[in-house]
Design a protein around this motif. Structure first.
Motif, PDB file in Angstrom:
ATOM      1  N   LEU A   1       6.403  12.723 -10.313  1.00  0.00           N
ATOM      2  CA  LEU A   1       7.271  11.765  -9.640  1.00  0.00           C
ATOM      3  C   LEU A   1       6.527  10.449  -9.500  1.00  0.00           C
ATOM      4  O   LEU A   1       5.395  10.417  -9.024  1.00  0.00           O
ATOM      5  CB  LEU A   1       7.647  12.285  -8.249  1.00  0.00           C
ATOM      6  CG  LEU A   1       8.447  11.337  -7.350  1.00  0.00           C
ATOM      7  CD1 LEU A   1       9.850  11.108  -7.921  1.00  0.00           C
ATOM      8  CD2 LEU A   1       8.522  11.887  -5.943  1.00  0.00           C
ATOM      9  N   LEU A   2       7.149   9.383  -9.927  1.00  0.00           N
ATOM     10  CA  LEU A   2       6.572   8.060  -9.765  1.00  0.00           C
ATOM     11  C   LEU A   2       7.054   7.486  -8.443  1.00  0.00           C
ATOM     12  O   LEU A   2       8.248   7.490  -8.150  1.00  0.00           O
ATOM     13  CB  LEU A   2       7.013   7.135 -10.897  1.00  0.00           C
ATOM     14  CG  LEU A   2       6.527   5.701 -10.738  1.00  0.00           C
ATOM     15  CD1 LEU A   2       5.065   5.599 -11.134  1.00  0.00           C
ATOM     16  CD2 LEU A   2       7.370   4.768 -11.539  1.00  0.00           C
TER      17      LEU A   2
ATOM     18  N   VAL B   1       2.428  -1.483  -6.186  1.00  0.00           N
ATOM     19  CA  VAL B   1       1.429  -0.425  -6.315  1.00  0.00           C
ATOM     20  C   VAL B   1       2.202   0.845  -6.663  1.00  0.00           C
ATOM     21  O   VAL B   1       3.268   1.103  -6.099  1.00  0.00           O
ATOM     22  CB  VAL B   1       0.563  -0.260  -5.037  1.00  0.00           C
ATOM     23  CG1 VAL B   1       1.379   0.137  -3.840  1.00  0.00           C
ATOM     24  CG2 VAL B   1      -0.563   0.718  -5.265  1.00  0.00           C
ATOM     25  N   CYS B   2       1.691   1.592  -7.641  1.00  0.00           N
ATOM     26  CA  CYS B   2       2.383   2.784  -8.121  1.00  0.00           C
ATOM     27  C   CYS B   2       1.439   3.977  -8.128  1.00  0.00           C
ATOM     28  O   CYS B   2       0.270   3.842  -8.476  1.00  0.00           O
ATOM     29  CB  CYS B   2       2.885   2.594  -9.548  1.00  0.00           C
ATOM     30  SG  CYS B   2       4.081   1.289  -9.734  1.00  0.00           S
ATOM     31  N   VAL B   3       1.992   5.130  -7.789  1.00  0.00           N
ATOM     32  CA  VAL B   3       1.254   6.383  -7.893  1.00  0.00           C
ATOM     33  C   VAL B   3       2.153   7.406  -8.565  1.00  0.00           C
ATOM     34  O   VAL B   3       3.377   7.302  -8.529  1.00  0.00           O
ATOM     35  CB  VAL B   3       0.784   6.917  -6.522  1.00  0.00           C
ATOM     36  CG1 VAL B   3      -0.214   5.967  -5.868  1.00  0.00           C
ATOM     37  CG2 VAL B   3       1.942   7.207  -5.593  1.00  0.00           C
TER      38      VAL B   3
ATOM     39  N   ALA C   1       0.849  -1.193   0.000  1.00  0.00           N
ATOM     40  CA  ALA C   1       0.000   0.000   0.000  1.00  0.00           C
ATOM     41  C   ALA C   1       0.883   1.240   0.000  1.00  0.00           C
ATOM     42  O   ALA C   1       2.038   1.192   0.440  1.00  0.00           O
ATOM     43  CB  ALA C   1      -0.917   0.021   1.220  1.00  0.00           C
ATOM     44  N   ILE C   2       0.324   2.323  -0.510  1.00  0.00           N
ATOM     45  CA  ILE C   2       0.976   3.628  -0.437  1.00  0.00           C
ATOM     46  C   ILE C   2      -0.046   4.606   0.126  1.00  0.00           C
ATOM     47  O   ILE C   2      -1.179   4.685  -0.358  1.00  0.00           O
ATOM     48  CB  ILE C   2       1.462   4.121  -1.810  1.00  0.00           C
ATOM     49  CG1 ILE C   2       2.533   3.196  -2.384  1.00  0.00           C
ATOM     50  CG2 ILE C   2       2.001   5.550  -1.697  1.00  0.00           C
ATOM     51  CD1 ILE C   2       3.004   3.580  -3.780  1.00  0.00           C
ATOM     52  N   TYR C   3       0.362   5.340   1.155  1.00  0.00           N
ATOM     53  CA  TYR C   3      -0.449   6.415   1.726  1.00  0.00           C
ATOM     54  C   TYR C   3       0.158   7.735   1.250  1.00  0.00           C
ATOM     55  O   TYR C   3       1.358   7.945   1.384  1.00  0.00           O
ATOM     56  CB  TYR C   3      -0.413   6.377   3.253  1.00  0.00           C
ATOM     57  CG  TYR C   3      -1.176   5.224   3.859  1.00  0.00           C
ATOM     58  CD1 TYR C   3      -2.478   5.395   4.306  1.00  0.00           C
ATOM     59  CD2 TYR C   3      -0.587   3.969   4.004  1.00  0.00           C
ATOM     60  CE1 TYR C   3      -3.183   4.338   4.879  1.00  0.00           C
ATOM     61  CE2 TYR C   3      -1.279   2.908   4.567  1.00  0.00           C
ATOM     62  CZ  TYR C   3      -2.577   3.101   5.001  1.00  0.00           C
ATOM     63  OH  TYR C   3      -3.272   2.057   5.567  1.00  0.00           O
ATOM     64  N   VAL C   4      -0.689   8.625   0.698  1.00  0.00           N
ATOM     65  CA  VAL C   4      -0.227   9.911   0.189  1.00  0.00           C
ATOM     66  C   VAL C   4      -1.003  11.022   0.886  1.00  0.00           C
ATOM     67  O   VAL C   4      -2.239  10.989   0.929  1.00  0.00           O
ATOM     68  CB  VAL C   4      -0.422  10.019  -1.345  1.00  0.00           C
ATOM     69  CG1 VAL C   4       0.065  11.370  -1.849  1.00  0.00           C
ATOM     70  CG2 VAL C   4       0.309   8.880  -2.056  1.00  0.00           C
TER      71      VAL C   4
END
Length: 163
Positions: free
Chosen positions: A142-143, A131-133, A108-111
């Motif tokens: 920015l990736l 997972v990519c944002v 997971a990524i939290y932004v």
């Protein structure tokens, strides 16, 4: 653990370069106050609702309030599609997940809500959880990717990473 259970720095860099070139049109952020972000990655070994109460509170107080990270990558979330985003939310952060849907794994990524972000959903690299944002910084993008290679992943994942 076997030696093959972990990626080398060079293998992870190769994955990142492939992903970055596909989605960021070769744009790379330059150092400068307007582009400085605080980013971290943690291995949580479960964010499941029955396991998460202490962990999510610690994550929030330490990483969000004290350290003020803008982006938080999490490996081994142990989540599946029976757990909704609200159950693993952090105040003022948007969560992007890639669940394994069986025991263990997941990323997971939290932004932070202050950052314009877009979820990049078309990655399926057999055996690799990713997972990519894309985060917009001034005039650049920015990736950010959170990647986990399970120890049990197939040899094809190693071959892909080695290319």
């Amino acid at each position: 653990f076997s030696a093959g259970a972990f990626f080398s720095f060079f293998q992870l860099r190769a994955i990142f370069e492939q992903i970055f070139s596909k989605f960021s049109d070769g744009l790379r952020p330059k150092a400068g106050a307007e582009n400085q972000l605080k980013i971290c990655n943690v291995n949580m070994r479960s964010l499941k609702p029955d396991d998460r109460s202490v962990k999510i509170d610690e994550m929030h107080s330490t990483l969000c309030i004290e350290e003020k990270f803008d982006i938080i990558g999490v490996t081994e979330t142990w989540l599946d599609d029976s757990v909704d985003d609200a159950s693993v939310s952090l105040p003022n952060y948007e969560v992007f997940r890639r669940d394994r849907n069986r025991h263990g794994g997941g990323v997971a990524i939290y932004v932070n809500h202050s950052l314009p972000v877009k979820h990049l959903q078309d990655f399926d690299m057999g055996g690799i959880e990713i997972v990519c944002v894309e985060v917009k910084l001034a005039l650049k993008r920015l990736l950010v990717a959170c990647i986990y290679r399970p120890p049990s992943s197939r040899l094809e994942a190693d071959t892909f990473l080695g290319e």
